[in-house]
Design a protein around this motif. Sequence first.
Motif, short mmCIF file in Angstrom:
data_model
loop_
_atom_site.label_atom_id
_atom_site.label_comp_id
_atom_site.label_asym_id
_atom_site.label_seq_id
_atom_site.Cartn_x
_atom_site.Cartn_y
_atom_site.Cartn_z
N MET A 1 64.59 3.51 -1.26
CA MET A 1 63.29 4.12 -1.00
C MET A 1 63.43 5.42 -0.20
O MET A 1 62.53 6.25 -0.19
CB MET A 1 62.38 3.13 -0.25
CG MET A 1 62.06 1.87 -1.06
SD MET A 1 61.23 0.57 -0.11
CE MET A 1 59.56 1.19 -0.07
N ASN A 2 64.59 5.58 0.48
CA ASN A 2 64.86 6.81 1.22
C ASN A 2 65.85 7.71 0.50
O ASN A 2 66.40 8.65 1.09
CB ASN A 2 65.39 6.47 2.61
CG ASN A 2 64.31 5.92 3.53
OD1 ASN A 2 63.57 6.68 4.14
ND2 ASN A 2 64.23 4.60 3.62
N GLU B 1 59.31 -6.92 7.24
CA GLU B 1 58.29 -6.17 7.98
C GLU B 1 58.53 -4.66 7.92
O GLU B 1 57.60 -3.89 8.13
CB GLU B 1 58.27 -6.63 9.44
CG GLU B 1 57.71 -8.02 9.63
CD GLU B 1 57.51 -8.36 11.09
OE1 GLU B 1 56.68 -9.25 11.37
OE2 GLU B 1 58.15 -7.72 11.95
N MET B 2 59.75 -4.24 7.62
CA MET B 2 60.05 -2.81 7.58
C MET B 2 59.51 -2.13 6.33
O MET B 2 59.33 -0.91 6.33
CB MET B 2 61.57 -2.59 7.65
CG MET B 2 62.21 -3.05 8.94
SD MET B 2 63.97 -2.65 8.96
CE MET B 2 64.49 -3.50 10.44
N PHE B 3 59.27 -2.89 5.28
CA PHE B 3 58.82 -2.26 4.02
C PHE B 3 57.48 -1.55 4.18
O PHE B 3 57.20 -0.55 3.51
CB PHE B 3 58.72 -3.31 2.91
CG PHE B 3 60.05 -3.75 2.39
CD1 PHE B 3 60.86 -2.88 1.65
CD2 PHE B 3 60.53 -5.03 2.61
CE1 PHE B 3 62.09 -3.28 1.17
CE2 PHE B 3 61.76 -5.43 2.14
CZ PHE B 3 62.54 -4.56 1.41
N GLU C 1 55.76 6.56 -2.01
CA GLU C 1 55.86 7.15 -3.35
C GLU C 1 57.07 6.64 -4.12
O GLU C 1 57.24 6.95 -5.30
CB GLU C 1 55.92 8.68 -3.24
CG GLU C 1 57.13 9.23 -2.48
CD GLU C 1 56.91 9.27 -0.98
OE1 GLU C 1 57.76 9.83 -0.27
OE2 GLU C 1 55.87 8.73 -0.53
N THR C 2 57.95 5.88 -3.47
CA THR C 2 59.15 5.38 -4.15
C THR C 2 58.91 4.00 -4.71
O THR C 2 57.91 3.33 -4.40
CB THR C 2 60.33 5.33 -3.17
OG1 THR C 2 59.97 4.52 -2.05
CG2 THR C 2 60.69 6.73 -2.67
N GLU C 3 59.86 3.55 -5.53
CA GLU C 3 59.74 2.23 -6.16
C GLU C 3 59.86 1.14 -5.12
O GLU C 3 60.79 1.12 -4.31
CB GLU C 3 60.81 2.06 -7.23
CG GLU C 3 60.69 0.75 -8.00
CD GLU C 3 61.76 0.62 -9.06
OE1 GLU C 3 61.88 -0.46 -9.65
OE2 GLU C 3 62.49 1.61 -9.28
N VAL D 1 54.40 -9.19 -3.70
CA VAL D 1 55.16 -8.21 -4.49
C VAL D 1 55.99 -8.87 -5.58
O VAL D 1 56.86 -8.23 -6.18
CB VAL D 1 56.06 -7.35 -3.58
CG1 VAL D 1 55.22 -6.49 -2.66
CG2 VAL D 1 57.03 -8.22 -2.79
N GLY D 2 55.73 -10.16 -5.83
CA GLY D 2 56.34 -10.78 -7.01
C GLY D 2 57.33 -11.88 -6.76
O GLY D 2 57.95 -12.39 -7.72
#
Length: 670
Positions: free
Chosen positions: A377-378, A486-488, A494-496, A535-536
Motif C-alpha cells: 500500500m506504500n 488496526e494499522m490498515f 487509493e491503493t489496493e 474486508v472478506g
Amino acid sequence: MKKLFSKDHLPAFLQNDRLRLTAIGLVALAMFGVILAFFINFILGIFLLVLFAALVGTVFYALETVTKNTNKYISDLSYRIKRGEQEALIKMPIGILLYSEENEIEWTNPYLQEYLGKKEVLGEPIATIDPELAKLIAENEATNEPKTVRWGDNQFEIIIQEGIRVVYLLDITRYAKIEERYNEEQLAIGQIFLDNYDEITQTMTDKSISNLNNYVTNELSNWARHYGMFLKRVDDDHFFLLTYAKALKEIEADNFKILDRIRDRTSKQNYPLTLSVGIANGDTDLAKLATVSQSNLDLALGRGGDQVVVKAENGQARFYGGKTNPMEKRTRVRARMISQALQEVMNQVDQVFVMGHAQPDMDSLGACLGIRRIAAMNGKKCSIVVNQEHVHTDIQRLLAQLQADPEIGPDILTPDQAPELATNHSLLVMVDHSKPSISTSPILYHRLANRTIIIDHHRRGEEFPENPMLVYIEPYASSTCELITEMFEYQPKETEAINKLEATAMLAGITVDTKSFSLRTGTRTFDAASYLRSVGADAVMVQRLLKENVDNYIQKNHLIESIEFIRPNMALCLGEEDETYDPVIAAQAADTLLSLSGIDASFVITRRPGGDIGISARSLGEVNVQVIMEQLGGGGHLSNAATQLQDSTVAAARDQLEQVITKIEQDTAE
C-alpha cells in the motif's frame, strides 16, 4: 716455584683461582725485573729485591686484612639473614602449618597458634584440632594458586604447597571488610513509573486525585526511608530513586513487596494502581547508570508493567513482580502514530523483509501477510521469509494456498534466499517475536540489525535487538495480527486493500491465539476481527485451515492420557523420551487440559523434532506461567508461555520444572 705458589700455600684472599693467577703473574713479572736488575748492577738488584720484598709483604698483608674483614662481614650478614628468616617464620603475620602424610600437625608458627587457641596441636590430626580448617585444606590442596576462604569469623588467603605439605594462611579480614563496604556503598539509580496513572485519574475528582497522590507518595517515601534511600517525585507518574547496593540487596530479598502493597490497597478503593521500576547498579558512571535504569524501566513496561527489572549494563536481568495481567494502555492514537512511523520508515528503504519466529504459527504468518500488504500500500516490495520445513498441518495448508497465489507466491522466500537479496537500504520487520535467536533467519537479522522494526504482543525479554528503528510491543493484545489489523485504517486509501486470503489468514491468527476468542480478548480484539470480516475474511476457510489431521489428534490425546498433578491445581503431561512431538500438538494438549475441572495451570513436556525438549505452559490467570518459563530460559505471557531446553531429557526437564515451581512458591511465601 710451582710448590711455592701452589693453592695450599696461598693466603685466603688468593684461594680464588682468578685472584691466584693474577697474583702469581704479578709476582713472576716483579721477580723477572729484579733478576734483570742484577745483570745490570748488583747493588741496584739488591736494592730492588729488598724493595720488592717489602712491597709484596705490604700488599699481601693489606689484602689479607681486607679478606678477613670481608669474610667477617659476609658471615655476619649470613647470620642476620638466617636470623631474619627465623624471626619472619615465627613473627610475621602469616599463619604457617606443616602437616604429615597422615594429616597430622608437625609444626605451626605462633601467629597461627593464636587462631588455634592454647591447646597442644603438635602430632594431633588437623580434623581433631579444627574440623573446619581440615575441610579447607582438603578442598584447596590440589590448587597451587591463592584462594580466598572464610575460616571462623575471618577471611584468609590460603596457599598450599602440596609437595612439601605446607599451608600458608594470610588474614585478609580487614581488607575484605573494606572491599565489602566498597561494594555495599556502590550507587544504584532507579526510575519508578505509575503504569496506569493517566487512565485512572481521567475519571477521578480533584479531591480523589489528591488523595491518591498523597497515598502513593507516603507509601513510597516510607518505603524509601525504611531502606535509607533517596526518593524524589519528578512528575505525576514518575519518581527518581537513589540508593546503595546494600539497601538494594535487602529490597531484592524482600521481593519488592511495595508493588503488591500499593496494588492491593488501591484496588480496594476501586483504583488499582500498578508500578513499574527499572534499577541499574554495578557502575561508577552516574550518567551511564541513569541511562541503564531508563532502559530497565522500558524493559519492565515492555513486559506489561507491574514489575521490577534490576540489571547492570552487561549483567543478567533480575525480574520481580509481574503477577497481574498487563492492563490495556494502547489507544487508537498510539496505533495511528505507530502506523504513520512505519509508513515513514518504509518510504526511506528500497525493499522490505518480514519474518516471524523459526517455527511459524498462524499469528506469525498472518502478521507477515499483514506487513506485506501495508508495504504494498506504500509502494514497496515486501518479501516474507518463512521456513517451510517442520511446519504444522495448518501452516502447510496456508502456505500451499499462498504459493498458488500469483501475487503472493513469488514473495515467499526461504531463510537462505533472503540474506542474498538484502541490501544496505533494506528494512526488516520482526513480527510475533523480539528475540533474534528464535527468528526465522538470524543471518538476515544480523545483516539488517540497524534497520529493524519489531511488532509483537509477547512480553519483552532480556534478549532484545540493540538498536531497533521502531518498537511496537503491546503485551495485553491478543495477537500480533490484531496490532497490525488496526494499522490498515491509517494507510493510503487509493491503493489496493487487503485481499480475502490475507484477511482470512490474519483472522485465523487471532482465532488461534485467543483460543476461538475465549482467552485474552478485549473490545479491540473484536473490532479487529470485525474489520477483517468486513474486508472478506472467510470464517469457514479459517476452520478448514485449523483442522487437525487424525494422527495429530490421536497423538494429542495420547499426551493427555499421561496427565498427573504436580500441585493440587497444576497438571503435567509427559511425552515419551524416544518420540518427537510437533510443538503445536504440545500447545494444543496444554490448552485442552485447561478445559478440565480443577486445573488452573497446565504443562506439557515433549521432545521436539530438532531434539530439544520443549515445555508448553498455560494457565487461566491465577498462576503466572510466564515467570516460571523465564526461570527456564523461555518467556511468553502470564497465561501462555513456553521454553526449550537443549541437551536435556523429558525426565530432567520435569525435575527442573518442579524445582522452579517450588522456588517460586517459597519466594512468594516469604
